[in-house]
Design a protein around this motif. Structure first.
Motif, PDB file in Angstrom:
ATOM      1  N   ALA A  98     -16.932   2.470  37.103  1.00  0.00           N
ATOM      2  CA  ALA A  98     -17.749   1.670  37.961  1.00  0.00           C
ATOM      3  C   ALA A  98     -19.246   1.847  37.725  1.00  0.00           C
ATOM      4  N   ALA A  99     -19.871   2.962  37.383  1.00  0.00           N
ATOM      5  CA  ALA A  99     -20.968   3.249  37.235  1.00  0.00           C
ATOM      6  C   ALA A  99     -21.484   2.721  35.881  1.00  0.00           C
ATOM      7  N   LEU A 100     -20.419   2.833  34.824  1.00  0.00           N
ATOM      8  CA  LEU A 100     -20.562   2.042  33.470  1.00  0.00           C
ATOM      9  C   LEU A 100     -20.748   0.776  33.694  1.00  0.00           C
ATOM     10  N   VAL A 101     -19.875   0.029  34.664  1.00  0.00           N
ATOM     11  CA  VAL A 101     -19.947  -1.432  34.716  1.00  0.00           C
ATOM     12  C   VAL A 101     -21.352  -1.883  35.359  1.00  0.00           C
ATOM     13  N   ASP A 102     -21.680  -1.026  36.501  1.00  0.00           N
ATOM     14  CA  ASP A 102     -23.073  -1.201  37.172  1.00  0.00           C
ATOM     15  C   ASP A 102     -24.143  -1.218  36.147  1.00  0.00           C
ATOM     16  N   GLN A 103     -24.185  -0.388  35.487  1.00  0.00           N
ATOM     17  CA  GLN A 103     -25.452  -0.226  34.326  1.00  0.00           C
ATOM     18  C   GLN A 103     -25.186  -0.732  32.992  1.00  0.00           C
ATOM     19  N   GLY A 104     -24.180  -1.720  33.122  1.00  0.00           N
ATOM     20  CA  GLY A 104     -23.988  -2.202  31.802  1.00  0.00           C
ATOM     21  C   GLY A 104     -23.445  -1.881  30.668  1.00  0.00           C
ATOM     22  N   ASP A 105     -23.053  -0.578  30.718  1.00  0.00           N
ATOM     23  CA  ASP A 105     -22.465   0.131  29.513  1.00  0.00           C
ATOM     24  C   ASP A 105     -21.005  -0.393  29.240  1.00  0.00           C
ATOM     25  N   LEU A 106     -20.310  -0.810  30.066  1.00  0.00           N
ATOM     26  CA  LEU A 106     -19.025  -1.397  30.126  1.00  0.00           C
ATOM     27  C   LEU A 106     -19.260  -2.903  30.463  1.00  0.00           C
ATOM     28  N   PRO A 107     -18.995  -3.744  29.768  1.00  0.00           N
ATOM     29  CA  PRO A 107     -19.135  -5.250  30.231  1.00  0.00           C
ATOM     30  C   PRO A 107     -17.983  -5.926  30.577  1.00  0.00           C
ATOM     31  N   ILE A 108     -17.313  -5.386  31.658  1.00  0.00           N
ATOM     32  CA  ILE A 108     -16.165  -5.918  32.387  1.00  0.00           C
ATOM     33  C   ILE A 108     -16.637  -5.975  33.949  1.00  0.00           C
ATOM     34  N   GLY A 109     -15.615  -6.535  34.795  1.00  0.00           N
ATOM     35  CA  GLY A 109     -15.981  -6.875  36.051  1.00  0.00           C
ATOM     36  C   GLY A 109     -15.222  -5.677  36.619  1.00  0.00           C
ATOM     37  N   LYS A 110     -15.901  -5.306  37.909  1.00  0.00           N
ATOM     38  CA  LYS A 110     -15.368  -4.289  38.763  1.00  0.00           C
ATOM     39  C   LYS A 110     -13.782  -4.532  39.049  1.00  0.00           C
ATOM     40  N   PRO A 111     -13.232  -5.655  39.316  1.00  0.00           N
ATOM     41  CA  PRO A 111     -11.717  -5.677  39.477  1.00  0.00           C
ATOM     42  C   PRO A 111     -11.078  -5.248  38.246  1.00  0.00           C
ATOM     43  N   ASP A 112     -11.359  -5.581  37.052  1.00  0.00           N
ATOM     44  CA  ASP A 112     -10.876  -5.105  35.715  1.00  0.00           C
ATOM     45  C   ASP A 112     -10.771  -3.845  35.688  1.00  0.00           C
ATOM     46  N   ILE A 113     -11.396  -2.798  36.423  1.00  0.00           N
ATOM     47  CA  ILE A 113     -11.298  -1.321  36.424  1.00  0.00           C
ATOM     48  C   ILE A 113      -9.980  -1.078  36.852  1.00  0.00           C
ATOM     49  N   GLN A 114      -9.428  -1.621  38.045  1.00  0.00           N
ATOM     50  CA  GLN A 114      -8.149  -1.116  38.621  1.00  0.00           C
ATOM     51  C   GLN A 114      -7.160  -1.554  37.564  1.00  0.00           C
ATOM     52  N   VAL A 115      -7.306  -2.864  37.011  1.00  0.00           N
ATOM     53  CA  VAL A 115      -6.375  -3.473  35.968  1.00  0.00           C
ATOM     54  C   VAL A 115      -6.171  -2.395  34.699  1.00  0.00           C
ATOM     55  N   MET A 116      -7.450  -1.552  34.427  1.00  0.00           N
ATOM     56  CA  MET A 116      -7.183  -1.025  33.173  1.00  0.00           C
ATOM     57  C   MET A 116      -6.771   0.141  33.291  1.00  0.00           C
ATOM     58  N   ILE A 117      -6.936   1.180  34.502  1.00  0.00           N
ATOM     59  CA  ILE A 117      -6.528   2.290  34.990  1.00  0.00           C
ATOM     60  C   ILE A 117      -5.059   2.017  34.985  1.00  0.00           C
ATOM     61  N   ALA A 118      -4.485   1.039  35.648  1.00  0.00           N
ATOM     62  CA  ALA A 118      -3.095   0.657  35.967  1.00  0.00           C
ATOM     63  C   ALA A 118      -2.364   0.733  34.657  1.00  0.00           C
ATOM     64  N   LYS A 119      -3.123  -0.067  33.532  1.00  0.00           N
ATOM     65  CA  LYS A 119      -2.666  -0.265  32.403  1.00  0.00           C
ATOM     66  C   LYS A 119      -2.218   1.362  31.710  1.00  0.00           C
ATOM     67  N   VAL A 120      -3.144   2.109  31.836  1.00  0.00           N
ATOM     68  CA  VAL A 120      -3.126   3.556  31.210  1.00  0.00           C
ATOM     69  C   VAL A 120      -2.109   4.047  31.899  1.00  0.00           C
ATOM     70  N   THR A 121      -1.901   3.991  33.331  1.00  0.00           N
ATOM     71  CA  THR A 121      -0.766   4.524  33.955  1.00  0.00           C
ATOM     72  C   THR A 121       0.620   4.188  33.605  1.00  0.00           C
ATOM     73  N   ASP A 122       0.815   2.703  33.454  1.00  0.00           N
ATOM     74  CA  ASP A 122       1.933   2.169  33.520  1.00  0.00           C
ATOM     75  C   ASP A 122       2.277   1.938  31.779  1.00  0.00           C
ATOM     76  N   GLU A 123       1.501   1.816  31.050  1.00  0.00           N
ATOM     77  CA  GLU A 123       1.574   1.846  29.541  1.00  0.00           C
ATOM     78  C   GLU A 123       0.788   2.679  28.741  1.00  0.00           C
ATOM     79  N   LYS A 124       1.296   3.922  28.395  1.00  0.00           N
ATOM     80  CA  LYS A 124       0.681   4.688  27.446  1.00  0.00           C
ATOM     81  C   LYS A 124      -0.021   4.026  26.267  1.00  0.00           C
ATOM     82  N   PRO A 125      -1.328   4.284  26.033  1.00  0.00           N
ATOM     83  CA  PRO A 125      -2.016   3.656  24.981  1.00  0.00           C
ATOM     84  C   PRO A 125      -1.335   4.092  23.566  1.00  0.00           C
ATOM     85  N   LEU A 126      -1.384   3.345  22.733  1.00  0.00           N
ATOM     86  CA  LEU A 126      -0.868   3.920  21.319  1.00  0.00           C
ATOM     87  C   LEU A 126      -1.504   5.113  20.870  1.00  0.00           C
TER      88      LEU A 126
END
Length: 105
Positions: A49-77
């Motif tokens: 959230a801090a990275l999004v707020d400060q422009g270091d991670l150019p995604i929206g806040k709703p996308d944060i939860q989706v990304m965390i869920a992806k990591v939880t549900d699908e292990k990255p390669l």
């Protein structure tokens, strides 16, 4: 935005040093996977959230939860996690699970 604890602030500084132009989209998920090795989901949410707020991670806040869920549900390669790890190490930055982060700042 509320002030982050020193540990999380130090991790954000570490990420900015490793990614001075911001985190590329291909590295979002592997980076979160690396952070989750040492941090709680709540701490990962605060950092992203801090990275999004400060422009270091150019995604929206709703996308944060989706990304965390992806990591939880699908292990990255492993290759993707290894690529992000190598990128940060090449920049001279040890990963949080390899070297303790100085919390005194």
């Amino acid at each position: 935005m509320k002030a982050l604890p020193p540990l999380l602030s130090n991790i954000i500084e570490w990420l900015r040093a490793g990614y001075p132009q911001g985190v590329p989209e291909t590295d979002y998920i592997p980076l979160i996977a690396l952070l989750r090795r040492r941090l709680s989901d709540e701490e990962v949410r605060e950092i992203t959230a801090a990275l999004v707020d400060q422009g270091d991670l150019p995604i929206g806040k709703p996308d944060i939860q989706v990304m965390i869920a992806k990591v939880t549900d699908e292990k990255p390669l492993d290759a993707d996690v290894d690529r992000v790890h190598a990128h940060l190490v090449a920049g001279g930055w040890a990963l949080p699970d390899e070297t303790p982060i100085d919390e005194s700042h």
